[in-house]
Design a protein around this motif. Sequence first.
Motif, PDB file in Angstrom:
ATOM      1  N   LEU A 159       0.827  -1.206   0.000  1.00 21.22           N
ATOM      2  CA  LEU A 159       0.000   0.000   0.000  1.00 21.22           C
ATOM      3  C   LEU A 159       0.862   1.257   0.000  1.00 21.22           C
ATOM      4  O   LEU A 159       1.903   1.319   0.659  1.00 21.22           O
ATOM      5  CB  LEU A 159      -0.912   0.025   1.231  1.00 21.22           C
ATOM      6  N   GLN A 160       0.421   2.257  -0.723  1.00 16.64           N
ATOM      7  CA  GLN A 160       1.094   3.542  -0.757  1.00 16.64           C
ATOM      8  C   GLN A 160       0.632   4.411   0.413  1.00 16.64           C
ATOM      9  O   GLN A 160      -0.505   4.272   0.885  1.00 16.64           O
ATOM     10  CB  GLN A 160       0.809   4.260  -2.076  1.00 16.64           C
ATOM     11  N   PRO A 161       1.471   5.309   0.922  1.00 16.61           N
ATOM     12  CA  PRO A 161       1.119   6.091   2.117  1.00 16.61           C
ATOM     13  C   PRO A 161      -0.080   7.001   1.939  1.00 16.61           C
ATOM     14  O   PRO A 161      -0.688   7.411   2.923  1.00 16.61           O
ATOM     15  CB  PRO A 161       2.393   6.893   2.401  1.00 16.61           C
ATOM     16  N   ASP A 162      -0.444   7.321   0.684  1.00 14.04           N
ATOM     17  CA  ASP A 162      -1.579   8.218   0.467  1.00 14.04           C
ATOM     18  C   ASP A 162      -2.901   7.479   0.295  1.00 14.04           C
ATOM     19  O   ASP A 162      -3.930   8.101   0.003  1.00 14.04           O
ATOM     20  CB  ASP A 162      -1.329   9.115  -0.747  1.00 14.04           C
ATOM     21  N   THR A 163      -2.910   6.156   0.468  1.00 13.97           N
ATOM     22  CA  THR A 163      -4.166   5.419   0.377  1.00 13.97           C
ATOM     23  C   THR A 163      -5.050   5.737   1.576  1.00 13.97           C
ATOM     24  O   THR A 163      -4.570   6.131   2.638  1.00 13.97           O
ATOM     25  CB  THR A 163      -3.918   3.904   0.324  1.00 13.97           C
ATOM     26  N   SER A 164      -6.350   5.529   1.415  1.00 11.64           N
ATOM     27  CA  SER A 164      -7.316   5.879   2.469  1.00 11.64           C
ATOM     28  C   SER A 164      -7.045   5.107   3.750  1.00 11.64           C
ATOM     29  O   SER A 164      -7.101   5.676   4.853  1.00 11.64           O
ATOM     30  CB  SER A 164      -8.744   5.616   1.980  1.00 11.64           C
ATOM     31  N   LEU A 165      -6.747   3.805   3.627  1.00 10.13           N
ATOM     32  CA  LEU A 165      -6.526   2.987   4.817  1.00 10.13           C
ATOM     33  C   LEU A 165      -5.345   3.498   5.629  1.00 10.13           C
ATOM     34  O   LEU A 165      -5.443   3.704   6.847  1.00 10.13           O
ATOM     35  CB  LEU A 165      -6.304   1.525   4.427  1.00 10.13           C
ATOM     36  N   LEU A 166      -4.188   3.697   4.977  1.00  6.80           N
ATOM     37  CA  LEU A 166      -3.021   4.165   5.716  1.00  6.80           C
ATOM     38  C   LEU A 166      -3.214   5.587   6.222  1.00  6.80           C
ATOM     39  O   LEU A 166      -2.700   5.948   7.287  1.00  6.80           O
ATOM     40  CB  LEU A 166      -1.771   4.069   4.834  1.00  6.80           C
ATOM     41  N   PRO A 223       4.170  12.704  10.294  1.00  7.53           N
ATOM     42  CA  PRO A 223       4.207  13.477   9.049  1.00  7.53           C
ATOM     43  C   PRO A 223       2.986  14.372   8.869  1.00  7.53           C
ATOM     44  O   PRO A 223       3.109  15.537   8.459  1.00  7.53           O
ATOM     45  CB  PRO A 223       4.283  12.393   7.968  1.00  7.53           C
ATOM     46  N   LYS A 224       1.815  13.861   9.211  1.00 15.13           N
ATOM     47  CA  LYS A 224       0.596  14.669   9.087  1.00 15.13           C
ATOM     48  C   LYS A 224       0.602  15.816  10.102  1.00 15.13           C
ATOM     49  O   LYS A 224       0.182  16.933   9.790  1.00 15.13           O
ATOM     50  CB  LYS A 224      -0.638  13.785   9.285  1.00 15.13           C
ATOM     51  N   LEU A 225       1.100  15.538  11.317  1.00 16.14           N
ATOM     52  CA  LEU A 225       1.168  16.596  12.330  1.00 16.14           C
ATOM     53  C   LEU A 225       2.145  17.688  11.912  1.00 16.14           C
ATOM     54  O   LEU A 225       1.881  18.879  12.107  1.00 16.14           O
ATOM     55  CB  LEU A 225       1.588  15.997  13.676  1.00 16.14           C
ATOM     56  N   LEU A 226       3.278  17.309  11.345  1.00 16.88           N
ATOM     57  CA  LEU A 226       4.246  18.306  10.890  1.00 16.88           C
ATOM     58  C   LEU A 226       3.642  19.177   9.791  1.00 16.88           C
ATOM     59  O   LEU A 226       3.839  20.398   9.773  1.00 16.88           O
ATOM     60  CB  LEU A 226       5.514  17.620  10.383  1.00 16.88           C
ATOM     61  N   LYS A 227       2.908  18.540   8.882  1.00 22.40           N
ATOM     62  CA  LYS A 227       2.277  19.306   7.809  1.00 22.40           C
ATOM     63  C   LYS A 227       1.227  20.259   8.368  1.00 22.40           C
ATOM     64  O   LYS A 227       1.101  21.417   7.937  1.00 22.40           O
ATOM     65  CB  LYS A 227       1.643  18.352   6.801  1.00 22.40           C
ATOM     66  N   LYS A 228       0.490  19.807   9.363  1.00 20.22           N
ATOM     67  CA  LYS A 228      -0.570  20.608   9.965  1.00 20.22           C
ATOM     68  C   LYS A 228      -0.011  21.805  10.724  1.00 20.22           C
ATOM     69  O   LYS A 228      -0.558  22.916  10.662  1.00 20.22           O
ATOM     70  CB  LYS A 228      -1.395  19.728  10.909  1.00 20.22           C
ATOM     71  N   THR A 229       1.090  21.603  11.448  1.00 21.97           N
ATOM     72  CA  THR A 229       1.608  22.643  12.339  1.00 21.97           C
ATOM     73  C   THR A 229       2.745  23.461  11.736  1.00 21.97           C
ATOM     74  O   THR A 229       3.093  24.511  12.271  1.00 21.97           O
ATOM     75  CB  THR A 229       2.113  22.008  13.641  1.00 21.97           C
ATOM     76  N   GLY A 230       3.348  22.962  10.656  1.00 23.19           N
ATOM     77  CA  GLY A 230       4.492  23.659  10.081  1.00 23.19           C
ATOM     78  C   GLY A 230       5.794  23.411  10.825  1.00 23.19           C
ATOM     79  O   GLY A 230       6.796  24.087  10.571  1.00 23.19           O
ATOM     80  N   GLY A 286       7.689  11.422   4.157  1.00 18.40           N
ATOM     81  CA  GLY A 286       8.058  12.396   5.178  1.00 18.40           C
ATOM     82  C   GLY A 286       9.107  11.912   6.163  1.00 18.40           C
ATOM     83  O   GLY A 286       9.549  12.676   7.021  1.00 18.40           O
ATOM     84  N   VAL A 287       9.509  10.652   6.045  1.00 13.17           N
ATOM     85  CA  VAL A 287      10.528  10.097   6.947  1.00 13.17           C
ATOM     86  C   VAL A 287      11.914  10.443   6.416  1.00 13.17           C
ATOM     87  O   VAL A 287      12.215  10.236   5.241  1.00 13.17           O
ATOM     88  CB  VAL A 287      10.355   8.570   7.084  1.00 13.17           C
ATOM     89  N   ASP A 288      12.756  10.978   7.286  1.00 13.45           N
ATOM     90  CA  ASP A 288      14.082  11.444   6.863  1.00 13.45           C
ATOM     91  C   ASP A 288      15.121  10.335   6.779  1.00 13.45           C
ATOM     92  O   ASP A 288      16.067  10.446   5.987  1.00 13.45           O
ATOM     93  CB  ASP A 288      14.584  12.519   7.839  1.00 13.45           C
ATOM     94  N   ARG A 289      14.987   9.278   7.598  1.00 15.98           N
ATOM     95  CA  ARG A 289      16.009   8.239   7.594  1.00 15.98           C
ATOM     96  C   ARG A 289      15.400   6.912   8.052  1.00 15.98           C
ATOM     97  O   ARG A 289      14.568   6.872   8.950  1.00 15.98           O
ATOM     98  CB  ARG A 289      17.178   8.609   8.495  1.00 15.98           C
TER      99      ARG A 289
END
Length: 385
Positions: free
Chosen positions: A80-87, A120-127, A149-152
């Motif tokens: 599954l890709q990270p942008d799928t509804s389930l993930l 990753p979603k929290l970082l996008k939400k808060t900047g 969004g994972v760096d390593r």
Amino acid sequence: MLSGSPKVLIMYASYGEGHYQASKALEASFHRSGITDVELLDLMAEAHPLLNEMTKFVYMQSFKTMPLLYGWVYNATKDLQPDTSLLSVLNSLGMRKLEQAISSIEPDLIIHTFPQLAMPKLLKKTGLKLPLINIVTDFDLHGRWVHPGVDRYYVATEELMQDLVRRGIPAERVLVSGIPLKPDFGRSPNMATEQLCRLDPSRRTILIMAGAFGVMQGIRDICETLLAKDNYQVIAVCGRNKELHRKLDQELGQHPHFHLFGYISEIAQLMQLSHCIVTKPGGITLSEALVSRLPIFVYRPVPGQELNNALYLESKGIAHIANDPSTLIRQIDGLLLNEERLAHVYGEIDLVRRPEAAKTIVSDIIEQWFTPASSLAGSTSISLL
């Protein structure tokens, strides 16, 4: 180095003990490196305690009663890709609690030892700008671990690195480190209980992790058959399965070459005193066996990451897979009674084992983010106020 002591947040989950053990191994390694401000967070347990207990129950029961269904679901969702509804839904669980934790702890870096990727979603939400790290704790890669969004990423094998690259992760973001273990693995044995002092040096010692996810089917027959031979002795670990411990103690406890334990923290010492291990193929246990240079016999692996872990090590000539007691006994005899084959397996183990995984990971993190030359140093201070 960042101004002041760096703060590290390690996020894990309590589905079994492996993710927590990996987190504690990292914490200990950070402490040895002089970074003492390390927090551990079981996000699901803190954010959704009832849901967490329910999903843990379903997870454990699926291993016992519906293994084929569990394996089908695991493999069907593996790519599954990270942008799928389930993930997207799974990665949203615990967002509010995580935001509170970030505000309270103010970490400089986030580590996941379980793929609960709300960050990753929290970082996008808060900047916010925070380095995110995934430590894959299996020899198999599920899509839940993968996110742009994972760096390593720190992984156990070259094959996992190649799999991440195939899924679009730049190779420079991946390091083959091994799976982090507690520091007592790889050391010389120092446990001298009266029971283990009675080990017969002329016999091969077989370690059986009997309590893994409930009663191993046929475990009594396996132990009895091995003990009937002149060249084996058995160490059986029942973990927290008190009923299994009681039964084995009642039926085999008086045998001079049978050594029975319940829950015991000195697994490293038991492994170092053994010649092979019979176990379920969790990523942490397999890594512990490899570091201890133990040939591995996997008994009745559950389809999904366990079976995939076992198949990987089988492909390397390190593990044997059995689904019934007679096959298992035949495999053990075929290896332990053949010095040439045994030497070959040791050689293959040495190509895969990575005893310094925790140290490797922490050293790389410090180099990447906690030194003056780090590209992200100085940009990780945060505020949610």
